[in-house]
Design a protein around this motif. Structure first.
Motif, PDB file in Angstrom:
ATOM      1  N   LEU A 265       0.703  -1.332   0.092  1.00  0.00           N
ATOM      2  CA  LEU A 265       0.025  -0.046  -0.109  1.00  0.00           C
ATOM      3  C   LEU A 265       0.989   1.240  -0.030  1.00  0.00           C
ATOM      4  O   LEU A 265       0.463   2.177  -0.828  1.00  0.00           O
ATOM      5  N   ARG A 266       1.727   1.152   0.887  1.00  0.00           N
ATOM      6  CA  ARG A 266       2.929   2.356   0.957  1.00  0.00           C
ATOM      7  C   ARG A 266       3.404   2.545  -0.689  1.00  0.00           C
ATOM      8  O   ARG A 266       3.527   3.623  -1.186  1.00  0.00           O
ATOM      9  N   PHE A 269       0.564   4.106  -2.925  1.00  0.00           N
ATOM     10  CA  PHE A 269       0.460   5.395  -2.867  1.00  0.00           C
ATOM     11  C   PHE A 269       1.610   6.739  -2.660  1.00  0.00           C
ATOM     12  O   PHE A 269       1.312   7.641  -2.398  1.00  0.00           O
ATOM     13  N   THR A 270       2.586   5.999  -3.140  1.00  0.00           N
ATOM     14  CA  THR A 270       3.873   6.910  -3.180  1.00  0.00           C
ATOM     15  C   THR A 270       4.329   6.895  -4.624  1.00  0.00           C
ATOM     16  O   THR A 270       5.483   7.433  -4.742  1.00  0.00           O
ATOM     17  N   ALA A 275      -1.098   9.059  -7.510  1.00  0.00           N
ATOM     18  CA  ALA A 275      -1.206   8.166  -6.435  1.00  0.00           C
ATOM     19  C   ALA A 275      -1.439   8.975  -5.095  1.00  0.00           C
ATOM     20  O   ALA A 275      -2.044   8.375  -4.282  1.00  0.00           O
ATOM     21  N   LYS A 276      -0.546  10.187  -5.038  1.00  0.00           N
ATOM     22  CA  LYS A 276      -0.673  10.698  -3.747  1.00  0.00           C
ATOM     23  C   LYS A 276      -1.778  11.395  -3.548  1.00  0.00           C
ATOM     24  O   LYS A 276      -2.534  11.635  -2.623  1.00  0.00           O
ATOM     25  N   TYR A 279      -4.604   9.116  -2.333  1.00  0.00           N
ATOM     26  CA  TYR A 279      -4.318   8.518  -1.042  1.00  0.00           C
ATOM     27  C   TYR A 279      -5.157   9.609  -0.138  1.00  0.00           C
ATOM     28  O   TYR A 279      -5.855   9.188   0.988  1.00  0.00           O
ATOM     29  N   ARG A 283      -7.524   8.396   2.555  1.00  0.00           N
ATOM     30  CA  ARG A 283      -7.178   8.298   3.662  1.00  0.00           C
ATOM     31  C   ARG A 283      -8.007   7.999   4.907  1.00  0.00           C
ATOM     32  O   ARG A 283      -7.712   7.236   5.848  1.00  0.00           O
ATOM     33  N   LEU A 286      -8.506   4.463   4.884  1.00  0.00           N
ATOM     34  CA  LEU A 286      -7.283   3.760   5.464  1.00  0.00           C
ATOM     35  C   LEU A 286      -6.836   4.029   6.836  1.00  0.00           C
ATOM     36  O   LEU A 286      -6.152   3.052   7.589  1.00  0.00           O
ATOM     37  N   ASP A 287      -7.289   5.237   7.514  1.00  0.00           N
ATOM     38  CA  ASP A 287      -6.942   5.150   8.820  1.00  0.00           C
ATOM     39  C   ASP A 287      -7.833   4.526   9.600  1.00  0.00           C
ATOM     40  O   ASP A 287      -7.353   3.673  10.702  1.00  0.00           O
TER      41      ASP A 287
END
Length: 384
Positions: A265-266, A269-270, A275-276, A279, A283, A286-287
Motif C-alpha cells: 500500500l505504501r 500511494f507513493t 497516487a498521492k 491517497y 485516507r 485507510l485510517d
C-alpha cells in the motif's frame, strides 16, 4: 454433587482488590514503556494495584512523572534482568531476575497474575516450572486474539507445544472457549479444529478423535468441526484450536502477510502525484483500516492452563500496547479464568463417565468386531 454445582459461583466476577505483578525490565523499550503503559492502565482501572519489579534507581524517577502509575505501584527492587537472548535454562538459574521475582509473586499468592514483555522462551519456561499446570491440564498453551472479517478470533496453541495428542487438543478447546468468554465476552463461542480440510474424514487420527470427543462433550453445540487456514481470517469460528507447531507457523504467516500488505500500500500511494492525490481521498478509510488492524489492539498473548494468570506482551510494543496486555490480565483475573477452566474440565470428565455408562456391555466371548460403535479411544475422553 454435579461438577458444575461443586464449582458454583465461578461466574461471579472478582470484586475485591488484587495485585498484578509486572516485569518492569522486560521489553525493547523497558522500563520507560512499561511505566508509561501502567499510567494508561491505572487510568482505566482506578482500583488496580501493581507490584513493579525492577531497578528502583530507574523506576522511581519514571513513576515521579506518571502520577497514576505511582499511586498504583509498589516497587520491588532488583538489578538482574532476563535479556532477550538469554536461554531458558539460564533464566531458570537466575532467581533474582525481575521476571523470576514477578512470577514468584504469583506462585506465593501475593499477586493474581503477571505481565511481562520480556524473553518469551524464558517466560514460558519459568511459568511452567514455578507455577506449574492446573490440576487436570496436561500441557499449558499459548493463546492470543487476532482480527478476522467477523470480529476478533482466539487461536491456540501458538508455539508452547510443538507436538500434541488428543487430550491436549481437547484441553486447548476447553481453554479457548473459556478465554473467548472471559476476554471477548462471548456467551457461546464457536470452536473449530484446524485441519487440512473441512470434511470429517480429513486429517490424521489425532484431530479426528479430538473432534469426536468435542462433539460428545458439553461444548458440542459450540463445536463447528474442522476449519482450514483461510477460515482463521474469515472468522468462521470464534476459537481456532491447533498444535503449537502449526499455530506458530500460521501466526507468523499472518504477521508477514500484514506487513507485506502495508508495504505494498505504501508503494502504491507513493508511486506518483496521482497516487498521492488518491491517497488523500482514501485516507479516512485507510485510517480506519489501520486502527482496526493495529497490533496494539491484540497485544497480550496468554499462557493458559497454569496456576496463575500469565500474559506475554510483545517486546516491541509501546505504552498503549502494554496497557492492553494489562487489560487482558485484568479481565482474566476479574472473570475467574482459571476457575472456569477447572469447571469445564470437570464437566468433560462427567461427559466421559456418562458416555461410558451409556455403552452396552459386550457379551462374553465377543470379538473386537462386536464392540459397540464409538467405544474406540474412550480412554482419551478426558484428562486423568
Amino acid at each position: 454433587m454435579s461438577a458444575s454445582n461443586a464449582l458454583r459461583g465461578t461466574d461471579a466476577p472478582v470484586t475485591g482488590p488484587f495485585t498484578l505483578a509486572v516485569d518492569a525490565m522486560g521489553g525493547d523499550r523497558a522500563p520507560d514503556m512499561v511505566v508509561h503503559g501502567l499510567e494508561y492502565a491505572a487510568e482505566r482501572h482506578p482500583a488496580a494495584k501493581f507490584l513493579l519489579v525492577g531497578d528502583e534507581a530507574l523506576l522511581a524517577p519514571l513513576l515521579a512523572r506518571y502520577k497514576r502509575a505511582k499511586a498504583a505501584c509498589t516497587i520491588r527492587h532488583t538489578t538482574e534482568v532476563v535479556s532477550n537472548d538469554m536461554k531458558p535454562t539460564a533464566a531458570l538459574r537466575s532467581r533474582k531476575s525481575s521476571m523470576r521475582i514477578a512470577i514468584d509473586a504469583v506462585a506465593s499468592g501475593e499477586a493474581a497474575g503477571v505481565v511481562s514483555a520480556g524473553n518469551t522462551g524464558a517466560l514460558l519456561a519459568l511459568a511452567k516450572i514455578v507455577l506449574k499446570a492446573l490440576p487436570g491440564i496436561d500441557r499449558p498453551a499459548m493463546a492470543a486474539i487476532g482480527p478476522s472479517a467477523r470480529g476478533d478470533v482466539v487461536m491456540l496453541d501458538l508455539g508452547a507445544n510443538v507436538q500434541c495428542d488428543v487430550r491436549n487438543l481437547v484441553e486447548f478447546a476447553v481453554m479457548g472457549d473459556v478465554f473467548a468468554r472471559t476476554v471477548l465476552g462471548l456467551t457461546a463461542p464457536s470452536i473449530g479444529l484446524l485441519n487440512v480440510g473441512s470434511e470429517e474424514l480429513k486429517g490424521d487420527e489425532t484431530v479426528r478423535e479430538a473432534a469426536d470427543i468435542l462433539r460428545a462433550s458439553h461444548i458440542g453445540p459450540q463445536f463447528h468441526g474442522f476449519v482450514e487456514g483461510h477460515d482463521i481470517t474469515a472468522g468462521t469460528t470464534d476459537v481456532v484450536v491447533t498444535d503449537g507447531f502449526t499455530g506458530n507457523v500460521a501466526l507468523k504467516t499472518g504477521e508477514g502477510a500484514m506487513k507485506l500488505m502495508g508495504e505494498l500500500l505504501r508503494q502504491v500511494f507513493t508511486s506518483g502525484i496521482i497516487a498521492k492525490i488518491a491517497y488523500l481521498l482514501v485516507r479516512p478509510g485507510l485510517d480506519r483500516l489501520r486502527e482496526w488492524l493495529d497490533p496494539r489492539r491484540y497485544n497480550g498473548a496468554v499462557m493458559v492452563g497454569l496456576n496463575g494468570v500469565v500474559v506475554k506482551s510483545h517486546g516491541g510494543t509501546d505504552a498503549q500496547g502494554f496497557a492492553h496486555a494489562i487489560d487482558v490480565a485484568m479481565d482474566m483475573v476479574v472473570h475467574r479464568f482459571n476457575d472456569r477452566i477447572r469447571e469445564d474440565l470437570a464437566r468433560i470428565a462427567l461427559d466421559k463417565n456418562r458416555t461410558a455408562e451409556a455403552q452396552p456391555v459386550a457379551s462374553v466371548g465377543a470379538g473386537p468386531g462386536d464392540a459397540p460403535p464409538g467405544t474406540a479411544g474412550d480412554t482419551h475422553l478426558a484428562p486423568a
